[in-house]
Design a protein around this motif. Structure first.
Motif, PDB file in Angstrom:
ATOM      1  N   ILE A 198       1.009  -1.260  -0.028  1.00  0.00           N
ATOM      2  CA  ILE A 198      -0.079   0.115  -0.068  1.00  0.00           C
ATOM      3  C   ILE A 198       0.935   1.202   0.021  1.00  0.00           C
ATOM      4  N   PRO A 199       1.942   1.389   0.903  1.00  0.00           N
ATOM      5  CA  PRO A 199       2.522   2.642   0.907  1.00  0.00           C
ATOM      6  C   PRO A 199       3.366   2.696  -0.354  1.00  0.00           C
ATOM      7  N   TYR A 200       3.906   1.509  -0.894  1.00  0.00           N
ATOM      8  CA  TYR A 200       4.892   1.702  -2.140  1.00  0.00           C
ATOM      9  C   TYR A 200       3.892   2.126  -3.403  1.00  0.00           C
ATOM     10  N   LEU A 201       2.655   1.727  -3.529  1.00  0.00           N
ATOM     11  CA  LEU A 201       1.704   2.252  -4.509  1.00  0.00           C
ATOM     12  C   LEU A 201       1.103   3.398  -4.315  1.00  0.00           C
ATOM     13  N   PHE A 202       0.642   3.820  -2.982  1.00  0.00           N
ATOM     14  CA  PHE A 202      -0.308   4.867  -2.891  1.00  0.00           C
ATOM     15  C   PHE A 202       0.382   5.930  -1.998  1.00  0.00           C
ATOM     16  N   GLY A 203       1.505   5.561  -1.480  1.00  0.00           N
ATOM     17  CA  GLY A 203       2.199   6.541  -0.322  1.00  0.00           C
ATOM     18  C   GLY A 203       2.717   7.888  -1.071  1.00  0.00           C
ATOM     19  N   SER A 205       3.723  10.618   0.964  1.00  0.00           N
ATOM     20  CA  SER A 205       4.458  11.839   1.645  1.00  0.00           C
ATOM     21  C   SER A 205       5.826  11.236   1.925  1.00  0.00           C
ATOM     22  N   PRO A 206       6.699  11.678   0.881  1.00  0.00           N
ATOM     23  CA  PRO A 206       8.180  11.400   0.975  1.00  0.00           C
ATOM     24  C   PRO A 206       8.963  12.527   1.619  1.00  0.00           C
ATOM     25  N   ALA A 207       8.162  13.747   1.483  1.00  0.00           N
ATOM     26  CA  ALA A 207       8.686  14.921   2.099  1.00  0.00           C
ATOM     27  C   ALA A 207       7.977  15.578   3.212  1.00  0.00           C
ATOM     28  N   TYR A 234      13.971   7.953  -1.378  1.00  0.00           N
ATOM     29  CA  TYR A 234      13.439   6.754  -1.858  1.00  0.00           C
ATOM     30  C   TYR A 234      12.151   6.493  -0.955  1.00  0.00           C
ATOM     31  N   ALA A 235      11.713   7.428   0.011  1.00  0.00           N
ATOM     32  CA  ALA A 235      10.825   7.368   0.945  1.00  0.00           C
ATOM     33  C   ALA A 235       9.426   7.315  -0.051  1.00  0.00           C
ATOM     34  N   THR A 236       8.569   6.751   0.863  1.00  0.00           N
ATOM     35  CA  THR A 236       7.199   6.622   0.120  1.00  0.00           C
ATOM     36  C   THR A 236       5.986   7.359   0.950  1.00  0.00           C
ATOM     37  N   SER A 237       6.001   7.132   2.254  1.00  0.00           N
ATOM     38  CA  SER A 237       5.062   7.236   3.033  1.00  0.00           C
ATOM     39  C   SER A 237       5.675   7.611   4.665  1.00  0.00           C
ATOM     40  N   LEU A 238       6.181   8.851   4.657  1.00  0.00           N
ATOM     41  CA  LEU A 238       6.623   9.263   6.204  1.00  0.00           C
ATOM     42  C   LEU A 238       5.709   9.085   7.141  1.00  0.00           C
ATOM     43  N   ARG A 239       4.196   9.585   6.653  1.00  0.00           N
ATOM     44  CA  ARG A 239       3.281   9.364   7.576  1.00  0.00           C
ATOM     45  C   ARG A 239       3.120   8.098   8.333  1.00  0.00           C
ATOM     46  N   LEU A 240       3.740   7.049   7.665  1.00  0.00           N
ATOM     47  CA  LEU A 240       3.734   5.662   8.536  1.00  0.00           C
ATOM     48  C   LEU A 240       5.002   5.330   9.072  1.00  0.00           C
ATOM     49  N   SER A 241       5.885   6.301   9.218  1.00  0.00           N
ATOM     50  CA  SER A 241       7.143   5.941   9.826  1.00  0.00           C
ATOM     51  C   SER A 241       6.982   6.352  11.493  1.00  0.00           C
ATOM     52  N   ASP A 242       8.196   6.505  12.203  1.00  0.00           N
ATOM     53  CA  ASP A 242       8.010   6.630  13.322  1.00  0.00           C
ATOM     54  C   ASP A 242       7.727   7.991  13.732  1.00  0.00           C
ATOM     55  N   LYS A 384      10.673  -0.749   5.671  1.00  0.00           N
ATOM     56  CA  LYS A 384      11.705  -0.585   4.628  1.00  0.00           C
ATOM     57  C   LYS A 384      10.973   0.302   3.553  1.00  0.00           C
ATOM     58  N   VAL A 385       9.712  -0.050   3.120  1.00  0.00           N
ATOM     59  CA  VAL A 385       8.947   0.400   1.980  1.00  0.00           C
ATOM     60  C   VAL A 385       8.774   1.998   2.282  1.00  0.00           C
ATOM     61  N   VAL A 386       8.445   2.103   3.650  1.00  0.00           N
ATOM     62  CA  VAL A 386       8.254   3.497   3.834  1.00  0.00           C
ATOM     63  C   VAL A 386       9.194   4.478   3.783  1.00  0.00           C
TER      64      VAL A 386
END
Length: 532
Positions: A198-203, A205-207, A234-242, A384-386
């Motif tokens: 999901i974050p790969y395809l639709f993430g 929030s890389p910034a 290479y980030a996809t979804s910083l929203r889902l990170s820590d 990893k993907v996030v």
């Protein structure tokens, strides 16, 4: 594809697909921050013209007064859901002439936590509890992480599907409710294994704006673009990170998904287990006022971050676990979708169709038990993907060993193909096959993902994320203001807003116990034994 699954799908395809599969049920919850023309967070209360945030069926608030949440009713028609979501955006904008909606998940221009006020819902006991819960979140984690926006996707199979599926699975020894809950828990376990997709395809929030982490230490190797935008290449979804919704203090909390009973018991334990850390903060402040609902590991179920949840619509006064105990799982809530900045309403038709497909696959395929090793693999793959999902050659971990993200994604798409064809049968437009084709292209070309498109725009122009977001917000305000209502009229929405205040007043007048007794009763009901 597993032979057993192929046989089951063949049997399912022999049913009346128009009854058993095509009327998939869905509802959308989309969060949006109110901002001023300069892109700063609004400091105004929830606009009065939008109605009561406590009782309005389609427009409420999430954590903060300036974080609006739009809710669509359950529908089996994707176009109807999107039309209604468009209407509520249009109506909301007509009641906030000096403001607009921030079109991204990660906020921008946050001038300190003092600008973030917990949402207010009135004077009733339930309203006070909702606000106090938010005060507790602020006390425990700070308010910044709570104003990140997302899209929650509620999904369920039609009632007509379940008898056919139970016959195909040959599990007639269970009651209908037991079989439905058992099947949905299997869906959850499989979804966790594929959650990275999901974050790969639709993430999207890389910034983020540097103000979001101002004064905080970060071990992430951020790079800078523009005046103050931080990003990971290479980030996809910083929203889902820590940095986002995930809660590091919950990292040791194990929630079992092997049965509904186990899941409920794990949540009940977390809600009733004292926390030394939160007890040290104090249940009440020096003035004797509550500042959190309790001092346990979780105040209530919603405090547990998870990318997907089993749900049932609760009756008045019920806790979420009490509702699940009463009637089993009614629907699934997917919580890992970023707001899509390339859509004026934050989500589009192809995204909805693909999530439908993935959830169907997770339901149809067998799902073995999920132990802590399985949970850790899923968590590691997701992170990893996030953080680096578009990195060429990125390897993920499966139970059998490592595999590249691209190879695993293409394998999943191959398994989705027959499901897409089945869902598209006799339809005017093969929307599910179109959605699958669009995602295949993203797996092969990461620059086509939302995160890739955003970073390409920022790095090629050298502009800030904030400038890009403001431009989008202004364009979407102009667009939504110029188009006619689709599902309903402005008079209709005005009447719904007025009626919501009547309902709020009725709730306030009906309270007949003190707030202390209300909380005591609420948490006692949470600890009732599982009887599902």
């Amino acid at each position: 594809m597993n032979q057993d699954i192929s046989e089951r799908l063949a049997l399912l395809s022999e049913t009346d697909i128009s009854r058993t599969l095509q009327p998939l049920q869905r509802g959308i919850e989309k969060e949006s921050l109110r901002i001023d023309a300069a892109g700063s967070l609004s400091r105004k209360p929830h606009p009065k013209g939008l109605g009561s945030a406590l009782t309005h069926p389609a427009i409420t608030t999430d954590f903060a007064e300036n974080l609006v949440e739009f809710i669509t009713p359950v529908s089996s028609n994707i176009d109807d859901s999107l039309s209604l979501l468009t209407d509520v955006h249009k109506f909301a904008l007509s009641n906030m002439p000096d403001e607009q909606f921030w079109p991204m998940s990660m906020p921008c221009y946050v001038d300190g936590e003092q600008t973030i006020q917990p949402a207010q819902y009135g004077t009733s006991n339930i309203a006070q509890m909702k606000t106090l819960y938010r005060k507790g979140l602020h006390l425990r984690y700070g308010s910044m992480m709570q104003i990140i926006s997302g899209v929650h996707y509620n999904f369920s199979m039609p009632d007509e599907f379940w008898p056919e599926w139970q016959r195909i699975k040959d599990q007639m020894d269970m009651s209908a409710d037991e079989f439905r809950s058992h099947s949905y828990m299997g869906l959850l376990r499989n979804y966790y294994r594929y959650a990275w997709l999901i974050p790969y395809l639709f993430g999207a929030s890389p910034a983020l704006c540097s103000s979001f982490i101002k004064g905080k230490e970060s071990v992430l190797p951020f790079k800078k673009v523009g005046q103050g935008t931080l990003y990971l290449p290479y980030a996809t979804s910083l929203r889902l990170s820590d940095l986002g919704y995930t809660n590091s203090s919950q990292s040791e909390l194990y929630v079992c998904h092997n049965s509904l009973e186990d899941y409920v018991k794990c949540l009940q334990k977390a809600i009733s287990t004292p926390s030394k850390e939160y007890d040290s903060l104090g249940l009440k402040n020096a003035q004797g006022e509550y500042q959190q609902l309790n001092t346990n590991v979780l105040q209530i179920e919603n405090e547990l971050y998870s990318p997907i949840r089993p749900k049932r619509v609760a009756k008045s006064g019920e806790t979420p676990t009490q509702a699940l105990r009463r009637g089993g799982i009614e629907y699934i809530e997917v919580r890992s979708l970023d707001v899509n900045p390339f859509s004026p309403i934050g989500i589009d038709k192809l995204t909805i169709a693909f999530v439908d497909l993935l959830l169907c696959m997770c339901l149809f395929e067998d799902s073995g038990p999920r132990d802590q090793d399985d949970q850790q693999r899923a968590k590691d793959n997701l992170m990893k993907v996030v953080l680096e999902g578009r990195k060429p050659g990125l390897m993920l971990t499966r139970k059998a060993g490592e595999e590249s993200l691209q190879s695993w994604a293409l394998d999943i798409f191959d398994r989705l193909e027959p499901i897409a064809k089945m869902l598209d049968r006799d339809q005017k437009t093969p929307i599910y096959q179109q959605a699958l084709h669009a995602q295949r292209r993203k797996a092969q070309h990461s620059n086509l993902t939302p995160s890739g498109r955003i970073l390409e725009r920022l790095l090629s122009s050298g502009e800030d994320n904030g400038k890009f977001g403001i431009e989008l917000a202004q364009n979407y305000r102009n667009l939504l203001s110029s188009i006619p209502y689709g599902a309903n009229t402005e008079d209709y929405w005005n009447s719904v807003a007025a009626e919501s205040y009547v309902q709020q007043q009725a709730i306030e007048k009906s309270d007949d116990v003190s707030f202390e007794d209300f909380l005591k009763d609420y948490f006692e009901r949470n600890q009732q034994p599982f009887t599902g």
